[in-house]
Design an enzyme around this catalytic site. Structure first.
Site, mmCIF file in Angstrom:
data_model
loop_
_atom_site.group_PDB
_atom_site.id
_atom_site.type_symbol
_atom_site.label_atom_id
_atom_site.label_comp_id
_atom_site.label_asym_id
_atom_site.label_seq_id
_atom_site.Cartn_x
_atom_site.Cartn_y
_atom_site.Cartn_z
ATOM 1 N N GLY A 1 36.288 35.046 37.977
ATOM 2 C CA GLY A 1 37.396 35.217 38.883
ATOM 3 C C GLY A 1 37.008 36.084 40.067
ATOM 4 O O GLY A 1 35.891 36.568 40.143
ATOM 5 N N CYS A 2 37.914 36.278 40.989
ATOM 6 C CA CYS A 2 37.729 37.106 42.181
ATOM 7 C C CYS A 2 37.147 38.464 41.803
ATOM 8 O O CYS A 2 37.684 39.164 40.960
ATOM 9 C CB CYS A 2 39.076 37.276 42.887
ATOM 10 S SG CYS A 2 39.082 38.521 44.173
ATOM 11 N N PHE A 3 36.050 38.857 42.441
ATOM 12 C CA PHE A 3 35.401 40.093 42.027
ATOM 13 C C PHE A 3 36.134 41.367 42.415
ATOM 14 O O PHE A 3 35.965 42.395 41.776
ATOM 15 C CB PHE A 3 33.938 40.142 42.438
ATOM 16 C CG PHE A 3 33.570 39.898 43.887
ATOM 17 C CD1 PHE A 3 34.418 40.122 44.952
ATOM 18 C CD2 PHE A 3 32.295 39.452 44.170
ATOM 19 C CE1 PHE A 3 34.026 39.909 46.264
ATOM 20 C CE2 PHE A 3 31.875 39.230 45.478
ATOM 21 C CZ PHE A 3 32.748 39.464 46.521
ATOM 22 N N THR A 6 38.622 42.173 39.471
ATOM 23 C CA THR A 6 37.873 42.447 38.249
ATOM 24 C C THR A 6 37.206 43.814 38.341
ATOM 25 O O THR A 6 37.269 44.614 37.403
ATOM 26 C CB THR A 6 36.842 41.329 38.001
ATOM 27 O OG1 THR A 6 37.542 40.093 37.843
ATOM 28 C CG2 THR A 6 36.023 41.600 36.762
ATOM 29 N N HIS A 145 44.976 39.387 39.905
ATOM 30 C CA HIS A 145 44.655 39.863 38.568
ATOM 31 C C HIS A 145 45.808 40.750 38.067
ATOM 32 O O HIS A 145 46.293 41.602 38.807
ATOM 33 C CB HIS A 145 43.376 40.700 38.559
ATOM 34 C CG HIS A 145 42.150 39.898 38.820
ATOM 35 N ND1 HIS A 145 41.787 39.491 40.075
ATOM 36 C CD2 HIS A 145 41.202 39.424 37.993
ATOM 37 C CE1 HIS A 145 40.658 38.802 40.003
ATOM 38 N NE2 HIS A 145 40.284 38.746 38.754
#
Length: 151
Positions: A1-3, A6, A145
């Protein structure tokens, strides 16, 4: 997923010493954000995590990862769409592979849809500085997220 999101959750976890956002799992050397966003390099946005094993474990960090993104979305996280946003765990040894596989199976047994790839780690290319510690530097909270207890 999008860093970005995360990394935000990993940075706030006890025992995490350092994080770096970047790209892995692709075929282009020295991949950049622009390269990866083209969808032609095969890379995923990823977070490199260094941790103190006396304060946390790989298993706890892997659980945090799957609890802070949607492991059932293919090639996206929220509004971010593309293969670079795929759900993937990149392991560095067989113990990590085994732990990741066990966690994914536990989620499936609980009825969760999981398409998370479990792949041997390849070269990690650190992202440009403006992407590092994005939420820490700029404030705010991850938009794609959210923490959801799954274990």
């Amino acid at each position: 997923g999008c860093f970005w999101g995360t990394e935000f959750y990993f940075q706030n976890e006890e025992g995490v010493i350092e994080t770096n956002v970047g790209y892995t799992g692709g075929h282009k050397e020295n991949a950049t954000y622009r390269d990866v966003c083209s969808g032609t390099t095969g890379h995923a946005e990823a977070v490199e995590v260094f941790f103190d094993p006396s304060k946390t474990s790989y298993e706890e960090l892997a659980k945090l990862f799957v609890e802070t993104h949607n492991p059932g979305q293919k090639n996206r996280q929220g509004p971010d769409i593309g293969s670079q946003y795929r759900s993937a765990i990149f392991y560095v040894n067989e113990e990590q592979r085994s732990i990741a596989e066990k966690l994914v199976q536990t989620l499936k047994d609980k009825g969760h849809q999981v398409i998370t790839e479990i792949t041997k780690a390849t070269e990690f290319w650190k992202a440009e500085e403006k992407h590092q510690e994005y939420y820490t530097k700029g404030g705010g909270n991850p938009y794609c997220h959210r923490y959801t207890k799954k274990f």
